[in-house]
Design an enzyme around this catalytic site. Structure first.
Site, PDB file in Angstrom:
ATOM      1  N   CYS A  60      50.350  54.386  32.989  1.00 26.82           N
ATOM      2  CA  CYS A  60      51.694  54.060  33.443  1.00 26.82           C
ATOM      3  C   CYS A  60      51.687  52.770  34.254  1.00 26.82           C
ATOM      4  O   CYS A  60      50.642  52.259  34.647  1.00 26.82           O
ATOM      5  CB  CYS A  60      52.265  55.201  34.266  1.00 26.82           C
ATOM      6  SG  CYS A  60      52.721  56.646  33.280  1.00 26.82           S
TER       7      CYS A  60
ATOM      8  N   HIS B 212      56.824  53.313  37.865  1.00 29.34           N
ATOM      9  CA  HIS B 212      56.964  54.177  39.037  1.00 29.34           C
ATOM     10  C   HIS B 212      56.408  53.518  40.292  1.00 29.34           C
ATOM     11  O   HIS B 212      55.630  52.551  40.250  1.00 29.34           O
ATOM     12  CB  HIS B 212      56.290  55.527  38.789  1.00 29.34           C
ATOM     13  CG  HIS B 212      54.799  55.477  38.642  1.00 29.34           C
ATOM     14  ND1 HIS B 212      53.936  55.593  39.718  1.00 29.34           N
ATOM     15  CD2 HIS B 212      54.005  55.340  37.550  1.00 29.34           C
ATOM     16  CE1 HIS B 212      52.687  55.526  39.289  1.00 29.34           C
ATOM     17  NE2 HIS B 212      52.697  55.368  37.982  1.00 29.34           N
TER      18      HIS B 212
END
Length: 584
Positions: A481, A462
């Site tokens: 992440c 992301h």
């Protein structure tokens, strides 16, 4: 023959060999028959008697296996089953009666050290002694048979470890899911045994390891490091004080010698004692390549890295060669690979890198997991639902200290039905059933875009508003992440649609402000991998910090003996005595 049969019944467990292969290899099943070539017999015993002895010694294994093995995740190649199938398909005819074949086998075992393996694992010395003993005496068929079986078992074990790895990564990570799709272990077995029947065992050893250029360069780097070790290692640099530009002393001379030995400094300047511009440039290059922060000052961290013994760096290369045997077969076609320890991501097309970017990965206590998946869709203008761990450990203390924290960060509190709650009405000391969700926007923790792929860890690639962290050398800064520095470039390449999803089209999608999921036209494999070495364009190997401490467990298992059965000819007994354990 009764005594021999009893011996092998007792030793049955020693033949139940499960190869700890580097990758999952699918269902273990009988190899496809090959057409054995004729062999020249060195011993006096006729082939049929040796074949009968081989069959008798393998008889306990025939009842040990079901007709078909059920497929299971992380199935490992069973060497005992391979050996049994091999002899069954050749009517138990001996395979190692040609002395040249045995000589090539022994050389191939010795050469496994070039691949970071340990030749002593394969008991090559015992095989060599047994061969000499057989040739010097009048061996019985049972002795020939036991030697033949041991040679085959060793041959298969060594080649499969070269091919797939010695360590089973599933032992280190229960969630390991790099399945070897498209790789049939039977094809490998047939290749190995065809080489044996062609009396070209050397060919099997040459073809077994990964053939990719990166693996060859790792092998070359390993050989070079061993030369450094044999020459006495790298020069040591005195620690205790930082070495800085402008200094002129014996420690700087040591620093020059160490940088010259590693190829960072002109050898004609290594005998000087001053910290001049050439040393500054060399130190910065070393620091950049070692992920240390390139300030040109040889501080405590830089000196500690410089003084890591060459033996430790040899082991680091060995560990990464093992990882290469696990994973290189996956690096084909179009795929995205995240180098977790290197804080970078790359997109490959037709096996060639076409895009790279820096990333931030999970902190050591919230490490980014190693796994593979397929990128299926992209979320534009994402909202962020706070994961439970972050909510409890990070968010709640902040909310309790600052009642306005949620509003300042545009985070809404939701009940179990998804209804928005007034934060002032929530008992934040007991926030069960509460979900926190941050609205889309430029300050959203996921940025403008999320690249998603199915997994059990809620992990994805992301964008991020924390762009200042990309300038750091060590970027283990996220909660698991992968934050990507240039995610929109990657999105454009993943869609691979220059008409609709070019840069302008992506900006139009973002400009509408809507949270929307868009499927990729073609799924793209993504691999989250962990490597602690880099190969530079000039061929040099450089070393990364082992941020998650993953190298040590691999090295420990890599150094563990394979525990093949010991092999000893005893003149008083017409058989080979098998001792030890046969579980890899």
């Amino acid at each position: 023959m009764g005594q021999l049969t009893r011996l092998f019944v007792i030793s049955r467990v020693f033949f139940m060999v499960f190869l700890i292969s580097g990758t999952a290899v699918g269902e273990t099943s009988p190899i496809v028959p090959v057409s054995p070539a004729s062999v020249s017999v060195l011993g006096a015993a006729p082939d049929d008697e040796i074949g009968q002895a081989i069959q008798a010694q393998l008889e306990p294994l025939q009842s040990a296996f079901p007709p078909l093995l059920t497929s299971r995740k992380h199935q490992r190649v069973d060497v005992a089953r391979v050996v049994l199938d091999f002899y069954s398909h050749r009517n138990f005819r001996a395979a190692w009666m040609n002395g040249r074949d045995v000589s090539q086998l022994l050389k191939g075992l010795d050469d496994t050290q070039a691949d970071g393996l340990v030749p002593a694992d394969y008991r090559a010395g015992e095989l060599a002694q047994a061969q000499l003993a057989l040739q010097a005496t009048a061996p019985t068929p049972a002795q020939w048979a036991a030697f033949d079986i041991a040679a085959t078992r060793t041959y298969v074990t060594a080649l499969l470890q070269l091919r797939r790895g010695k360590v089973d990564p599933a032992r280190l990570d229960f969630h390991w899911n790099f399945e070897p799709e498209g790789i049939d272990p039977r094809e490998d077995m047939n290749t190995f045994f065809t080489a044996l029947d062609d009396h070209d065992v050397a060919r099997a050893f040459a073809q077994a390891p990964p053939q990719e250029a990166v693996y060859r360069r790792l092998r070359e780097s390993l050989a070079q490091l061993r030369k450094v070790r044999d020459a006495g290692g790298w020069p040591k640099v005195a620690e205790g004080q930082s070495l800085k530009p402008g200094m002129d002393n014996a420690a700087v001379k040591q620093l020059r010698a160490r940088l010259e030995a590693a190829g960072y400094l002109d050898p004609h300047k290594s005998k000087r004692t001053d910290y001049d511009d050439s040393v500054i440039a060399a130190v910065k290059k070393y620091q950049f390549e070692q992920y240390l922060g390139a300030d040109g000052v040889a501080g405590a961290g830089t000196l500690a890295a410089l003084n890591v013994p060459v033996e430790a760096r040899i082991d680091q290369v060995r560990v990464n060669m093992e990882r290469a045997r696990w994973l290189l077969y996956k690096l084909q076609g179009t795929f995205v690979i995240v180098d977790i320890a290197g804080y970078k991501v790359a997109l490959y097309r037709d096996g060639q890198p076409i895009w790279r970017s820096r990333v931030q990965v999970g902190k050591p206590f919230r490490s980014t997991p190693v796994f593979q998946s397929e990128i299926t869709y992209v979320t534009f203008n994402p909202t962020w639902t706070v994961p439970p761990t972050i909510l409890v450990k990070d968010m709640l203390p902040k909310i309790q200290q600052n009642p306005g924290y949620l509003a300042a960060n545009r985070i809404r509190a939701l009940d179990r039905q998804g209804n928005t709650l007034d934060p002032s009405t929530v008992d934040w000391s007991n926030a069960r059933g509460i979900t926190l969700r941050q609205d889309a926007g430029p300050d959203n923790s996921l940025g403008q875009v999320v690249i998603r792929f199915p997994n059990d860890y809620a992990i994805y690639l992301h964008d991020t508003p924390h762009r200042e962290l990309f300038s750091k050398s060590m970027r283990a800064t996220s909660s698991g992440c992968i934050r990507v520095e240039n995610p929109l470039q990657l999105v454009e390449l993943l869609f691979n649609d220059p008409v609709r999803w070019n840069a302008a089209g992506i900006q139009r999608q973002l400009a509408n402000g809507k949270t929307q999921n868009i499927k990729l036209p073609v799924k793209v494999p993504v691999l989250l991998a962990y490597w602690t070495v880099d190969l530079n364009s000039d061929g040099r190997v450089t070393f990364k910090p082992d941020v998650y401490g993953y190298d040590s467990p691999v090295l420990r298992l890599l150094n563990q003996p394979s525990k093949l059965p010991a092999l000893e000819l005893q003149r008083a007994e017409p058989s080979l005595v098998v001792t030890g354990q046969d579980t890899l």
